[in-house]
Design a protein around this motif. Sequence first.
Motif, short mmCIF file in Angstrom:
data_model
loop_
_atom_site.label_atom_id
_atom_site.label_comp_id
_atom_site.label_asym_id
_atom_site.label_seq_id
_atom_site.Cartn_x
_atom_site.Cartn_y
_atom_site.Cartn_z
N SER A 126 -15.29 16.33 -5.35
CA SER A 126 -15.33 16.46 -6.81
C SER A 126 -14.85 17.85 -7.19
O SER A 126 -15.06 18.82 -6.45
N ASP A 133 -15.08 21.20 -8.84
CA ASP A 133 -16.07 22.12 -9.39
C ASP A 133 -15.62 23.55 -9.12
O ASP A 133 -14.60 23.79 -8.47
N ASP A 159 -8.01 15.89 -9.54
CA ASP A 159 -8.28 14.60 -10.21
C ASP A 159 -7.13 13.63 -9.96
O ASP A 159 -6.58 13.01 -10.87
N SER A 171 -9.66 14.00 -4.91
CA SER A 171 -10.29 12.95 -5.72
C SER A 171 -11.68 12.67 -5.17
O SER A 171 -11.89 12.76 -3.95
N PRO A 172 -12.65 12.33 -6.03
CA PRO A 172 -13.99 11.99 -5.51
C PRO A 172 -13.96 10.80 -4.58
O PRO A 172 -14.70 10.74 -3.61
N GLN A 179 -23.06 18.38 -4.53
CA GLN A 179 -23.88 17.71 -5.53
C GLN A 179 -25.29 17.49 -5.02
O GLN A 179 -25.55 17.46 -3.81
N SER A 191 -22.24 18.57 -18.97
CA SER A 191 -22.69 17.64 -17.93
C SER A 191 -24.20 17.48 -18.04
O SER A 191 -24.82 17.90 -19.01
N ASN A 193 -14.24 6.79 -10.31
CA ASN A 193 -14.09 8.24 -10.15
C ASN A 193 -14.59 9.00 -11.37
O ASN A 193 -15.18 10.08 -11.23
N GLU A 247 -17.54 11.86 -11.28
CA GLU A 247 -17.34 13.19 -11.87
C GLU A 247 -18.42 13.50 -12.91
O GLU A 247 -18.96 14.61 -12.96
N LYS A 307 -21.98 14.58 -11.64
CA LYS A 307 -22.07 15.77 -10.76
C LYS A 307 -23.38 16.53 -10.90
O LYS A 307 -24.01 16.88 -9.92
#
Length: 742
Positions: free
Chosen positions: A244, A246, A407, A525-526, A554, A644, A678, A682, A685
Amino acid sequence: MVAENELVLVFFDLETTGLNIGTDEVIEVGAIKVRNNQIIGKFNTFVRPSCNIPQLVTNLTGITFEDVEKAPDVEDVKKRLKDFIENYPLIAHNVSFDKAFLEKLLGEKLENEFFDTLELSRLFFPSLTSHSLQNLVKTLSIKKNESHRAFSDAMMMYLLFQQIVSKLKETDPYLLHKLKEISQGIRNYELIFGENWEKKEEKETGFKWKKKTVSSGAEHLPVCLKEEVGIDKYFNDISFIQASLDDELLQQFVHVSHKRPLIISAYDNSSRSDIASFFRKSGVNAASLDDIGKFVCPAKIDYLLKNTHLIPSYFRMYFAALVFYFYGTKDFFLHNAPVYIQKNALLRLISFCDKDWDNCEYKQVCPLVDAVNTASSASVIVVNHSFFFNKQNYEYSFLDRDVIFLDAFRLPKVFSLIATRFSLNDLKFFASYYQFSKKKINIISTVFEQVADLSVKEEIHPDLIKMLKEAFSGINNKLFEVFFDGDFFWSEKRRGILVICSAYRDASIFFEKLQDIAKSVVFISPEFGIAGMHNLISEFSGLRGSIVKLPSTQKKDKKVFSVVPLFLSLSNRDFFIDEFTDFFGKVHKKGEKSLILFSSLNMLRKAYFSLKRNGFDVKARGIDLKEEEGEIQMMLYDVIPACSGWGEIYFVKMPTFFSYEPLGKEEYLNISFFTLKNIAIELLKNSVCCILFYIDGRFRNKNFREKADDMFVSFPFYAEQKNALPSIIDNWKKRNRIKPKL
């Protein structure tokens, strides 16, 4: 000619039941008649419609059906209004809308000349970010009356027009002279400003481009070191990194950038700007490179200023807006350009480069040359994903770097929207610009006539494209190189105008070129897999490489409840909004930070006003003027929320792909599932405990549910009974709520 003190002007505004000229009706008319700066007449009345007033209109204007049910009918208003306006010039804000409804109300096409305070305010107040009537009233300190009511809006327009006239008197005579030249035959400004409005005693100053020092080399490039540390080891040919995005991951890329030059590809303009800012704050020389179509060509602006007769009438006021903006703001690099400039219909047509930079006399003032040289000398270049789907960009020498796609799960969506589009007016502009023969112009018109007979999104026959290509042969124009290089051509209507579109069926042709040029390509990408596909991005790009999963930062004790309310339907959109509002009121807990995502702006707007009306603290990107955080945030899937820690997330219908759909429905459905999965990862998170609601009428279909099974981030609960769901959610929260630490 009319002397200034003899001018009679009518400022008018209409309130309607909606925006559809075919079905909606006028419910209020307000007008003011002015002579020699004095109000000599007023007209203000409700109009009794034959249909109900939507709640959305009542919320906006305050007008209810009770206000209009005993109002004069259309025939009565029509006669009095005709007598009031006579043949005087009519002025409104966004006049095309009001003109259409006024002529519908009166039942005839008017011979009066119409003028637009929206267009005029953009000319004389070009630096403002918004030219809505409400924003102009606020910014220019105009006496404010009740907004979104016809008579008060007409009065505010009149006061705005007075400020426009004052500004005109301060404007450089060169600019006014050019405005008269550009607007010749399409705007008779003598009727509202008086004769000789553009003539002044002051000397004309002319139009001068602002020079910038063009960076020449790579003096800021990092010294490439051989040792590998941490994430460095994955910069070797092709890599797919499951992680992810961050600050910790970006910080690792900052470390890499000290040793090797990077290109970082971000999803949209906002994230591109944020990422470039992050690197700069970390002491890295980072350049944010905009789309090539956003760089105005000074050579073409000057050429058209000297040859205004070459500009077709449809584009003249677009050109005037560009000239006034550049002259008034000196923002030749469009760094602060408002939306109306960014979306100017002429801008993209004159933004291509058709000269050798080294031999161009405008090199020292060219925004594109400056941007490319600045990028070449930076350690990190940040671009949008769309940058790599334009073959023109592969000519730049700075691509010989390590390329990182952040992403990466959004790449298929971006590619699905990439297309080159030309309307008949666009091609007629080029025909005039290049001074085509009448024979070539007729060929262009013939092609559009035949394309008009095709059904929407039907593939255009290659012979018609060949005719167009021959008409434009022999000219050096990058836009047409890209257009004719496409392998799929179709037609569609945009705002009612027929356009011919060109695109590529297969994204892999771009990534092949990139692999040949770049030192390495890294996708972040996650998740990469969906519905049995091990690596969807690998399938999409045609590039092969191993998937590396980075250690997650996370929270590991995350509690997520995925709920699919099968009792909600999207078949009737108007009914669905009331249904969704009722559902939201039952499951939402006050104080819970909630995010609602939509695939449609129209549905978002309706839901926003419905929730507002029911007392919820809602904020929506694109509707609220200030980007404030409310308890409930509403956005489109395309927007990346900056905040978030959500407690509730509502996915209203699947993310959609607006394109010619060269792929089959199954492929696009998988991409929708993949994208949504995805996005969910995100958004989660920084959430400890969250409920995800998946709302789509297709979930009622068992086959659809089976296809979507791999999309969920936790095992889905399919709720069939609306009344039982709140208690089920409450029980889940009681079992899984993490207690605060003492």
